[in-house]
Motif scaffolding. Structure first.
Motif, PDB file in Angstrom:
ATOM      1  N   GLU A 112      37.827  34.603  47.672  1.00 19.02           N
ATOM      2  CA  GLU A 112      38.225  34.256  49.036  1.00 19.02           C
ATOM      3  C   GLU A 112      37.038  34.088  49.970  1.00 19.02           C
ATOM      4  O   GLU A 112      37.002  33.135  50.759  1.00 19.02           O
ATOM      5  CB  GLU A 112      39.225  35.272  49.595  1.00 19.02           C
ATOM      6  CG  GLU A 112      39.951  34.693  50.784  1.00 19.02           C
ATOM      7  CD  GLU A 112      40.727  35.711  51.574  1.00 19.02           C
ATOM      8  OE1 GLU A 112      41.953  35.641  51.543  1.00 19.02           O
ATOM      9  OE2 GLU A 112      40.097  36.564  52.238  1.00 19.02           O
ATOM     10  N   PRO A 113      36.009  34.956  49.872  1.00 17.05           N
ATOM     11  CA  PRO A 113      34.856  34.765  50.774  1.00 17.05           C
ATOM     12  C   PRO A 113      34.010  33.547  50.412  1.00 17.05           C
ATOM     13  O   PRO A 113      33.024  33.268  51.102  1.00 17.05           O
ATOM     14  CB  PRO A 113      34.020  36.044  50.570  1.00 17.05           C
ATOM     15  CG  PRO A 113      34.847  36.972  49.759  1.00 17.05           C
ATOM     16  CD  PRO A 113      35.851  36.157  49.038  1.00 17.05           C
ATOM     17  N   TRP A 201      40.099  40.904  48.415  1.00 14.87           N
ATOM     18  CA  TRP A 201      40.002  40.210  49.702  1.00 14.87           C
ATOM     19  C   TRP A 201      41.335  39.571  50.051  1.00 14.87           C
ATOM     20  O   TRP A 201      41.948  38.918  49.224  1.00 14.87           O
ATOM     21  CB  TRP A 201      38.942  39.115  49.650  1.00 14.87           C
ATOM     22  CG  TRP A 201      37.541  39.626  49.598  1.00 14.87           C
ATOM     23  CD1 TRP A 201      36.669  39.545  48.549  1.00 14.87           C
ATOM     24  CD2 TRP A 201      36.834  40.294  50.650  1.00 14.87           C
ATOM     25  NE1 TRP A 201      35.474  40.122  48.870  1.00 14.87           N
ATOM     26  CE2 TRP A 201      35.542  40.592  50.161  1.00 14.87           C
ATOM     27  CE3 TRP A 201      37.166  40.680  51.956  1.00 14.87           C
ATOM     28  CZ2 TRP A 201      34.587  41.253  50.934  1.00 14.87           C
ATOM     29  CZ3 TRP A 201      36.209  41.333  52.722  1.00 14.87           C
ATOM     30  CH2 TRP A 201      34.936  41.611  52.214  1.00 14.87           C
ATOM     31  N   ALA A 206      39.487  43.691  53.585  1.00 13.60           N
ATOM     32  CA  ALA A 206      39.584  44.374  52.296  1.00 13.60           C
ATOM     33  C   ALA A 206      40.967  45.004  52.176  1.00 13.60           C
ATOM     34  O   ALA A 206      41.390  45.763  53.052  1.00 13.60           O
ATOM     35  CB  ALA A 206      38.516  45.442  52.201  1.00 13.60           C
ATOM     36  N   VAL A 232      34.739  44.576  46.431  1.00 12.71           N
ATOM     37  CA  VAL A 232      34.518  44.392  47.867  1.00 12.71           C
ATOM     38  C   VAL A 232      33.417  45.305  48.403  1.00 12.71           C
ATOM     39  O   VAL A 232      32.897  45.083  49.481  1.00 12.71           O
ATOM     40  CB  VAL A 232      35.864  44.627  48.613  1.00 12.71           C
ATOM     41  CG1 VAL A 232      35.700  44.614  50.118  1.00 12.71           C
ATOM     42  CG2 VAL A 232      36.886  43.562  48.204  1.00 12.71           C
ATOM     43  N   GLY A 341      42.403  34.407  47.010  1.00 15.83           N
ATOM     44  CA  GLY A 341      42.893  34.835  48.330  1.00 15.83           C
ATOM     45  C   GLY A 341      44.098  34.098  48.870  1.00 15.83           C
ATOM     46  O   GLY A 341      44.929  33.577  48.138  1.00 15.83           O
TER      47      GLY A 341
END
Ligand code: WTA
Length: 653
Positions: A112-113, A201, A206, A232, A341
Motif C-alpha cells: 500500500e505505501p 497497512w 497500521a 510495518v 491495501g
C-alpha cells in the motif's frame, strides 16, 4: 427496476434480454472457441466424469505415486484420486520450474505505501522451502493445523505454501476478524501455531494484527508458537519462547526442503465460513482434487496464457484468495499481482494505476468494489490506459445489470468478456461461469455450468423445476474440488448439504434457469447475509448481541445497501437499560469485538417486542421489510408496536 446502482433485485434480472457474444478475435485464440466446443466438452464430461477426471488428473498434476482409483463415492463422502501421492506446493513451484518458468515472475507485489517486489518462481520456491523448514524447526508436523492471520503480502502465500509443502493444514483467518473469532477458530481446529504480522497497512495507517493475536492466544491453549512477520515496524509485545520473528527463523532455515508426498485426500486447508447456525463451519478441502479443480477452472474461466498478467483483488482470508490467488494461478504457472491495501488509497484510482503499471490482462474482483468505483466517478478510470485488459471477472454475489454494463463499457472498453463466476467456499472453485471465448453473456447471469458440473434446480416439492421456475440450486454429481466435510462435525456436513434434497449437494442459494439454459442466482435460502461479498450468519450476530448484559433478545436481518449489497440491520430488545445512542454505539462495538469489524451492524433499532409466529419463530420477512423501508435515525428510533402488522402478516411465515 427501482435501483440505479444498488442491490440487484429479482425484478432487475427477470427482464434482462441483452446478449453479448464473445468477440470473434477473442474466440479465435481461446482455449475453448465456441458454444459447440463447450457443449461437446460438457457433454463428454457429464457422460463419463470418471474417465475425464482420470485423464485430466493424471496429466495435469505431478504424482509421486499414481492413483489407482479416480473416484470413491460413498454418498456424501467423496475420495478422489485414491492411492495417489502429490503435493500442492510441488505443483505450484517445483513443477513450474521444471517446465521452464523458474525466472518467470510468480508474484508482482505492490504494497500500500508503494513498495514493490517481483518474486520469480525460483525465488518463491526458495522462500517456501525456507519457511517450511522454519515450521519444521518449531516441531510442526504433517497433519498439524496452523492458523494464519496476516496482511495481504507475498509472505501470506509463502505461509500457505510452506504449510502445504510439509502437509500441515492451514486455516487462514481474514484480518478483519476479532480476537474472539480467532480464538474460536484456533480452538475448533486445534491449531498448534499461528502466523501473523506486527500490522498491515490500511489507508495509510497500521492495522495491528499481533496485538489481536496476543488477545486471542490468551484463550487458545493448543497454540504453542506464534510467528511474526515485521511488515510495518509497529511495536509489539513479546512472549519469549512462544513468539518468533519471521526473519530470524528464515535466516536460520535451509533452502532445501523436498515436498512431502501426500495422499490425494490429505487435508490441505480448513477455511471457516458462516452457515445458518451460530458457529462458523470449518470447511475442509483436501490435496489433489482441490488442486486440480482450482487449476483447471482458472485456466478455463480466465483463458489463461503464459504471457498473461493476472490480478485477483481478493484477500487470502477468503476462499477466492485460496483458489484464485494461490493454488489455481500458481499451479497454472501464472504471473499474479498482489496488492496489499485499500482501493481508494492514496487516491480512488489506485486499482487502475496498478492495472496500467503492471499491464494486467486478467482482472478478477467483486461487485461491491465495482459499485464503489461507479460511485467514485469515471474520471478516476479515464486517467489510465486499461488497454492491456482481456478478461474481467466478478465473484462473491450477483452483479446487477447496471454495474455489469459499467464494468463492460468503462473498464472493459466493450472489448473484454465478463466472467460472472458463481461458487462457494464449499465448492473449492468456480462452478458456474461463462467461458470467455465460447459463451455469450447476459448481464447478471452466471450463464452455464463448467464441464463436470451438473446443476439441478429443485422445487419445494422435490421435483426438478422447469425453465424460469425458481427453486433450490443443487449439484447432481461429485466434483474433484468439492468440500470433504466440516472439520470435526460429520453430522452437520450431512445435515446441511445432503439431507434436504436426497443425492444432491444443496448449495443454499435459490436460482432459476431461463429458456436458453442460462442460470440466474437469486440469493440465499437460509439466514446467511452477503455483506460486501462476505458471508455472515444472522444467528452469529444475534448470539453476539445477546452476550451483552443489556440485551434480552435480538434479531438480525439484511437490508439492501447501495455499496455493500446487503447491510446488517438488527432489532434489539433490552432487559431494562434505556435505549440511548451511547448504548447503540456500545452494541456496535460489542459485535465488532465478538466477531469483527465486518459484522458490525449498520442499523440498530430498539424495540419492545419482536414479531413472532405462534410457534415462536421470529418473522424475519417482516423485519426485512421494515429494515428496508425505513432508515434508522436518531436516538429514539424505537420501533412502534408492530403487533398489528405482525398479525396481519402472520400467515406468510
Ligand atoms: C454468493 C465466494 C451470485 C452465493 C466464492 C454463494 C454469488 C455465496 C456469486 C458463497 C455470483 C458467490 N452470483 N451469488 N457470481 N458468487 N455468490 O463461500 O450466495 O464466500 O452461496 O464464496 O456467495 O460465498 P463464499
Amino acid at each position: 427496476m427501482a435501483d440505479a446502482k444498488g442491490i440487484r433485485s429479482i425484478d432487475t434480472v427477470m427482464h434482462e434480454e441483452r446478449l453479448f457474444p464473445p468477440p470473434a478475435e477473442f474466440s479465435a485464440k481461446a482455449r475453448i472457441k465456441s458454444l459447440e466446443e463447450y457443449e461437446a466438452l460438457w457433454n463428454q464430461v457429464a457422460a463419463d466424469p470418471v474417465a475425464y477426471w482420470e485423464k485430466t488428473g493424471r496429466d495435469e498434476l505431478h504424482w509421486f505415486e499414481p492413483f489407482t482409483q479416480t473416484l470413491d463415492w460413498q454418498e456424501p463422502f467423496a475420495k478422489w484420486f485414491v492411492g495417489g501421492k502429490t503435493n500442492a506446493s510441488y505443483n505450484c513451484l517445483d513443477k513450474q520450474i521444471a517446465e521452464g518458468r523458474g525466472d518467470k515472475p510468480a508474484i508482482l507485489f505492490e504494497g500500500e505505501p508503494g513498495d514493490t517486489r517481483t518474486i520469480t518462481y525460483t525465488e518463491l520456491y526458495k522462500l517456501v522451502c525456507k519457511f517450511a523448514n522454519a515450521l519444521k524447526s518449531l516441531g510442526v508436523e504433517q497433519g498439524d493445523r496452523v492458523s494464519i492471520y496476516m496482511p495481504m503480502t507475498p509472505e501470506l502465500v509463502v505461509a500457505m505454501l510452506g504449510c502445504a509443502r510439509i502437509g500441515a493444514v492451514h486455516s487462514v483467518i481474514f484480518g478483519g476478524f476479532s480476537a474472539e473469532a480467532i480464538a474460536d477458530r484456533n480452538n475448533d481446529a486445534g491449531a498448534v501455531a499461528i502466523i501473523t504480522a506486527d500490522a498491515g497497512w490500511r489507508r495509510g495507517k497500521a492495522l495491528p494484527l499481533k496485538a489481536t493475536v496476543d488477545e486471542a492466544l490468551k484463550k487458545s491453549p493448543t497454540v504453542k508458537h506464534c510467528i511474526v512477520l515485521q511488515r510495518v515496524n509497529e511495536a509489539v509485545e513479546w512472549t519469549e519462547g512462544r513468539d518468533h520473528w519471521w526473519r530470524h527463523l528464515m535466516a536460520d532455515a535451509s533452502e532445501d526442503c523436498p515436498a512431502t508426498p501426500l495422499d490425494s485426500e490429505a487435508p490441505l486447508f480448513i477455511l471457516y465460513t458462516s452457515g445458518s447456525t451460530g458457529k462458523p463451519k470449518g470447511i475442509l478441502h483436501t490435496t489433489a482434487g482441490y488442486n486440480l479443480w482450482a487449476k483447471k477452472t482458472f485456466e478455463w474461466v480466465f483463458d489463461h496464457r503464459d504471457d498473461d498478467v493476472y490480478w485477483c483483488t481478493a484477500d487470502c482470508g477468503w476462499i477466492t484468495g485460496h483458489s484464485y490467488v494461490t493454488y489455481g494461478p500458481l499451479s497454472a504457472g501464472a504471473t499474479c499481482v498482489i496488492y496489499e491495501g485499500a482501493p481508494d488509497y492514496p487516491e480512488k484510482d489506485r486499482f487502475w494505476e496498478i492495472v496500467e503499471k503492471y499491464k494486467v490482462s486478467l482482472f478478477y474482483t467483486a461487485p461491491t468494489a465495482i459499485r464503489a468505483f461507479i460511485k467514485w466517478g469515471d474520471e478516476h478510470v479515464e486517467k489510465h490506459d486499461l488497454s492491456s485488459l482481456r478478461v474481467l471477472g466478478t465473484v462473491g454475489e450477483g452483479i446487477n445489470p447496471q454495474a455489469w454494463m459499467w464494468y463492460h463499457e468503462t473498464i472493459g472498453g466493450e472489448r473484454c468478456p465478463i466472467v460472472d463466476t458463481w461458487w462457494q467456499t464449499e465448492t473449492g472453485g468456480i462452478m458456474m461461469s461463462p467461458l470467455p471465448g465460447a459463451i455469450a453473456t447476459k448481464p447478471g447471469s452466471c450463464t452455464k455450468p463448467l464441464p463436470g458440473v451438473i446443476p439441478k434446480i429443485i422445487g419445494e416439492d422435490g421435483e426438478e423445476c422447469g425453465p424460469d421456475q425458481g427453486g433450490m440450486f443443487t449439484i447432481a454429481h461429485p466434483w474433484p474440488g468439492m468440500l470433504r466435510g466440516i472439520w470435526g462435525d460429520e453430522e452437520r456436513y450431512k445435515d446441511v448439504y445432503w439431507s434436504k434434497v436426497p443425492g444432491k449437494y444443496l448449495a443454499g442459494d435459490n436460482s432459476r434457469c431461463d429458456r436458453d439454459g442460462y442460470y440466474w442466482i437469486m440469493g440465499r435460502i437460509d439466514d446467511v447475509l452477503n455483506v460486501s461479498g462476505h458471508r455472515l450468519s444472522t444467528i452469529e450476530i444475534e448470539s453476539a448481541l445477546v452476550s451483552h448484559p443489556a440485551v434480552a433478545e435480538a434479531a438480525a436481518v439484511g437490508r439492501p445497501h447501495e455499496l455493500k449489497g446487503e447491510a446488517v440491520a438488527v432489532f434489539v430488545m433490552l432487559k431494562s437499560a434505556a435505549p440511548t445512542e451511547a448504548l447503540r454505539q456500545e452494541l456496535k462495538q460489542h459485535v465488532r469485538k465478538e466477531i469483527g469489524a465486518l459484522a458490525q451492524p449498520d442499523d440498530i433499532r430498539f424495540t419492545n417486542s419482536l414479531p413472532k409466529t405462534r410457534s415462536g419463530k421470529i418473522m424475519r420477512r417482516l423485519l426485512r421489510d421494515i429494515a428496508a423501508g425505513k432508515e434508522a435515525v436518531g436516538d429514539t428510533s424505537t420501533l412502534e408496536d408492530y403487533s398489528v402488522l405482525a398479525s396481519l402478516r402472520q400467515d406468510e411465515e
